[in-house]
Design a protein around this motif. Sequence first.
Motif, PDB file in Angstrom:
ATOM      1  N   ALA A  42      19.278  -5.921   3.486  1.00 23.72           N
ATOM      2  CA  ALA A  42      18.989  -4.637   2.847  1.00 23.72           C
ATOM      3  C   ALA A  42      19.819  -3.530   3.491  1.00 23.72           C
ATOM      4  CB  ALA A  42      17.501  -4.324   2.959  1.00 23.72           C
ATOM      5  N   LYS A  43      19.928  -3.573   4.824  1.00 24.32           N
ATOM      6  CA  LYS A  43      20.728  -2.584   5.542  1.00 24.32           C
ATOM      7  C   LYS A  43      22.217  -2.793   5.295  1.00 24.32           C
ATOM      8  CE  LYS A  43      21.398  -0.595  10.153  1.00 24.32           C
ATOM      9  NZ  LYS A  43      20.989  -0.678  11.584  1.00 24.32           N
ATOM     10  N   LEU A  44      22.658  -4.056   5.282  1.00 21.38           N
ATOM     11  CA  LEU A  44      24.057  -4.376   5.053  1.00 21.38           C
ATOM     12  C   LEU A  44      24.529  -3.887   3.687  1.00 21.38           C
ATOM     13  CD1 LEU A  44      26.604  -5.921   6.065  1.00 21.38           C
ATOM     14  CD2 LEU A  44      25.690  -7.946   4.909  1.00 21.38           C
ATOM     15  N   LEU A  45      23.635  -3.954   2.699  1.00 21.58           N
ATOM     16  CA  LEU A  45      23.990  -3.540   1.344  1.00 21.58           C
ATOM     17  C   LEU A  45      23.801  -2.048   1.119  1.00 21.58           C
ATOM     18  CD1 LEU A  45      22.432  -6.530  -0.618  1.00 21.58           C
ATOM     19  CD2 LEU A  45      24.840  -6.133  -0.106  1.00 21.58           C
ATOM     20  N   GLY A  46      23.411  -1.350   2.165  1.00 25.55           N
ATOM     21  CA  GLY A  46      23.309   0.097   2.075  1.00 25.55           C
ATOM     22  C   GLY A  46      22.060   0.612   1.404  1.00 25.55           C
ATOM     23  N   GLU A  47      21.008  -0.216   1.320  1.00 25.28           N
ATOM     24  CA  GLU A  47      19.773   0.226   0.696  1.00 25.28           C
ATOM     25  C   GLU A  47      19.073   1.218   1.621  1.00 25.28           C
ATOM     26  OE1 GLU A  47      19.470  -0.437  -2.223  1.00 25.28           O
ATOM     27  OE2 GLU A  47      20.636  -2.260  -2.553  1.00 25.28           O
ATOM     28  N   ASP A  48      18.429   2.239   1.001  1.00 28.19           N
ATOM     29  CA  ASP A  48      17.826   3.294   1.822  1.00 28.19           C
ATOM     30  C   ASP A  48      16.395   2.976   2.264  1.00 28.19           C
ATOM     31  OD1 ASP A  48      16.424   3.529  -0.517  1.00 28.19           O
ATOM     32  OD2 ASP A  48      17.108   5.554  -1.001  1.00 28.19           O
ATOM     33  N   GLY A  49      15.867   1.841   1.829  1.00 30.89           N
ATOM     34  CA  GLY A  49      14.524   1.458   2.280  1.00 30.89           C
ATOM     35  C   GLY A  49      13.394   2.069   1.476  1.00 30.89           C
ATOM     36  N   THR A  50      13.709   2.833   0.423  1.00 32.91           N
ATOM     37  CA  THR A  50      12.667   3.446  -0.390  1.00 32.91           C
ATOM     38  C   THR A  50      12.061   2.419  -1.330  1.00 32.91           C
ATOM     39  OG1 THR A  50      13.822   5.571  -0.339  1.00 32.91           O
ATOM     40  CG2 THR A  50      12.156   5.273  -2.049  1.00 32.91           C
ATOM     41  N   ILE A  51      10.754   2.237  -1.252  1.00 40.56           N
ATOM     42  CA  ILE A  51      10.058   1.282  -2.113  1.00 40.56           C
ATOM     43  C   ILE A  51       8.842   1.968  -2.709  1.00 40.56           C
ATOM     44  CG2 ILE A  51      10.837  -0.756  -0.877  1.00 40.56           C
ATOM     45  CD1 ILE A  51       8.138  -0.794   0.562  1.00 40.56           C
ATOM     46  N   ARG A  52       8.274   1.337  -3.738  1.00 43.22           N
ATOM     47  CA  ARG A  52       7.117   1.907  -4.419  1.00 43.22           C
ATOM     48  C   ARG A  52       5.887   1.039  -4.179  1.00 43.22           C
ATOM     49  NH1 ARG A  52       9.614   3.856 -10.289  1.00 43.22           N
ATOM     50  NH2 ARG A  52      11.432   4.932  -9.426  1.00 43.22           N
ATOM     51  N   ALA A  53       4.772   1.708  -4.011  1.00 44.81           N
ATOM     52  CA  ALA A  53       3.520   0.999  -3.765  1.00 44.81           C
ATOM     53  C   ALA A  53       3.038   0.321  -5.040  1.00 44.81           C
ATOM     54  CB  ALA A  53       2.469   1.980  -3.259  1.00 44.81           C
ATOM     55  N   GLY A  54       2.207  -0.691  -4.861  1.00 43.05           N
ATOM     56  CA  GLY A  54       1.633  -1.374  -6.008  1.00 43.05           C
ATOM     57  C   GLY A  54       1.515  -2.863  -5.757  1.00 43.05           C
ATOM     58  N   PRO A 108       0.814  -1.222   0.000  1.00 45.53           N
ATOM     59  CA  PRO A 108       0.000   0.000   0.000  1.00 45.53           C
ATOM     60  C   PRO A 108       0.845   1.269   0.000  1.00 45.53           C
ATOM     61  CG  PRO A 108       0.056  -0.967   2.193  1.00 45.53           C
ATOM     62  CD  PRO A 108       0.764  -1.931   1.285  1.00 45.53           C
ATOM     63  N   GLU A 109       0.204   2.365  -0.354  1.00 47.51           N
ATOM     64  CA  GLU A 109       0.877   3.666  -0.344  1.00 47.51           C
ATOM     65  C   GLU A 109       1.396   3.972   1.056  1.00 47.51           C
ATOM     66  OE1 GLU A 109       1.658   5.801  -2.619  1.00 47.51           O
ATOM     67  OE2 GLU A 109       0.632   4.946  -4.355  1.00 47.51           O
ATOM     68  N   GLY A 110       2.633   4.451   1.151  1.00 44.73           N
ATOM     69  CA  GLY A 110       3.215   4.847   2.414  1.00 44.73           C
ATOM     70  C   GLY A 110       3.809   3.720   3.226  1.00 44.73           C
ATOM     71  N   ALA A 111       3.761   2.487   2.703  1.00 44.66           N
ATOM     72  CA  ALA A 111       4.304   1.350   3.448  1.00 44.66           C
ATOM     73  C   ALA A 111       5.822   1.428   3.532  1.00 44.66           C
ATOM     74  CB  ALA A 111       3.883   0.041   2.784  1.00 44.66           C
ATOM     75  N   THR A 112       6.378   1.074   4.690  1.00 42.23           N
ATOM     76  CA  THR A 112       7.826   1.027   4.874  1.00 42.23           C
ATOM     77  C   THR A 112       8.362  -0.309   4.368  1.00 42.23           C
ATOM     78  OG1 THR A 112       7.619   0.074   7.083  1.00 42.23           O
ATOM     79  CG2 THR A 112       7.640   2.494   6.915  1.00 42.23           C
ATOM     80  N   MET A 115      12.694  -5.352  -7.224  1.00 43.32           N
ATOM     81  CA  MET A 115      11.364  -5.100  -7.765  1.00 43.32           C
ATOM     82  C   MET A 115      10.661  -3.994  -6.986  1.00 43.32           C
ATOM     83  SD  MET A 115      10.165  -9.056  -8.339  1.00 43.32           S
ATOM     84  CE  MET A 115       8.453  -8.622  -8.519  1.00 43.32           C
ATOM     85  N   LEU A 116      10.753  -4.059  -5.663  1.00 44.55           N
ATOM     86  CA  LEU A 116      10.095  -3.059  -4.814  1.00 44.55           C
ATOM     87  C   LEU A 116      10.692  -1.672  -5.029  1.00 44.55           C
ATOM     88  CD1 LEU A 116       9.836  -5.013  -1.427  1.00 44.55           C
ATOM     89  CD2 LEU A 116       8.052  -4.692  -3.135  1.00 44.55           C
ATOM     90  N   GLN A 117      11.999  -1.604  -5.195  1.00 49.68           N
ATOM     91  CA  GLN A 117      12.661  -0.314  -5.345  1.00 49.68           C
ATOM     92  C   GLN A 117      12.453   0.287  -6.732  1.00 49.68           C
ATOM     93  OE1 GLN A 117      16.643  -1.526  -4.154  1.00 49.68           O
ATOM     94  NE2 GLN A 117      16.391  -0.523  -2.177  1.00 49.68           N
ATOM     95  N   GLN A 118      12.380  -0.574  -7.741  1.00 48.97           N
ATOM     96  CA  GLN A 118      12.217  -0.091  -9.113  1.00 48.97           C
ATOM     97  C   GLN A 118      10.753   0.044  -9.521  1.00 48.97           C
ATOM     98  OE1 GLN A 118      14.544  -2.655 -11.653  1.00 48.97           O
ATOM     99  NE2 GLN A 118      16.369  -2.446 -10.380  1.00 48.97           N
TER     100      GLN A 118
END
Length: 338
Positions: A85-97, A57-61, A113-116
Amino acid sequence: MPQDARSRSRRRAPARRRRGPRVLLIAAALAVCALGGGWWLWAGPGPATKELSVAVPEGATLSRAAGQLEKAGAIHSRPLFLAFAKLLGEDGTIRAGEYRIAPGTSARQILEMLQQGKTRQRLVTVPEGMPSVLVAEALLKAPGLTGEVETPVEGSVLPDSYAYVRDEPRAAVLARMQKAMTAYLAKAWAERDKGLAMTTPREAIILASIVEKETGKPAERTTVAAVYANRLKAGMPLQADPTIIYPITKGKPLGRRILQSELRARNGYNTYTMRGLPEGPIANPGRASIDAVLHPADSKALYFVADGTGGHVFAETYQQHQANVAKWYALRRARGEM
C-alpha cells in the motif's frame, strides 16, 4: 613458504575473485524471486476459501484494518499488505463499514474496496401494507442486528428496504423507518388536494392503510380512495372488511372467512358497525396509497366489489352495486367457491 606452494597460491587467487559476480547474480535472482512472490501475494488470489465478513469501525487506520483482515484470513500478511500500500503511494484513507470478502479476493482488490467504501449491504424490507406486529418480527429476524425492539405504533413506519450494518441496534433501524414516514407524510400532506374528507395527517394515514389493504392493483388505488372519501362525506359507514380483521389478528392474515359475529362486533375498528374512520391505522401504508387518499380520483362511486381478476368493479348507485355483486357471486359459484 616453498616455491611450489607460492605458485599454487597464485594460481588459486583468480578463482576466488571470479566468485564475486556470481554471488551478485544469485542475490539479484533471489531479490527478483522475492519481489515476484510478494507481488503474487499482493495481486494474486487471496487466502480466503469461503466468504468472509470483516467490519471496519469508525476511525480505524489502514494498519488496524490490515490486522483485522489478517486475523480473519482475508490476506496473507499484514506487513506485506501495508508495504505494498505504501509502495503504491496509497494515502491510507479507508471507509468504515462491513465488507464482504469473496473467496480468492486479492489483497489489492481488498484495499480498493476499503478505499472506495464498497461495504456489504444488509437490508430489512417492509412491504406496503405490512402491519407493525410483522415489522417488529422482521427486525428481530434480520441477521446482524442487536438489541430488542418493541412493536411500533401502527402506521408509523414507511414501507421500503432499509440498509443496516452488522451490530447496529434494531431500535436505530426502526427509528429510521419512522423518520422516513414522518418526512414523507409531511411533504405529501403539504401538497394535498383541496376539499378532502380528512382534516389531519393522522386521518390520512388511517384511510391510506385501509386503501392499502383493500386493493393490490396500483391503477385503482385512487378510485378506492375516492369511494371511501365519498362515503365519509355522505356520512355512510365505510364497510371495509380489513377493519373487521385488524382487532382479531393485529393485521396478520385471518386465514378464513369472516364470521357473522365478527361482522357485528362493536369496537374501535369495525367500520360495519360505526361511521367514520376507525380509531387508528390497520397497517403501514406505502407512498402510493398515501398519495391516493391525498389525490383521489374524480369519481362519484360509492360501492365496489371484486371482479374476479384481482381488481374491483365500481358503482355509483346501490342498484348498480347489487347487479355487480350478483355477477361476482355467479362467478364464484361457477368456480366452485360457493
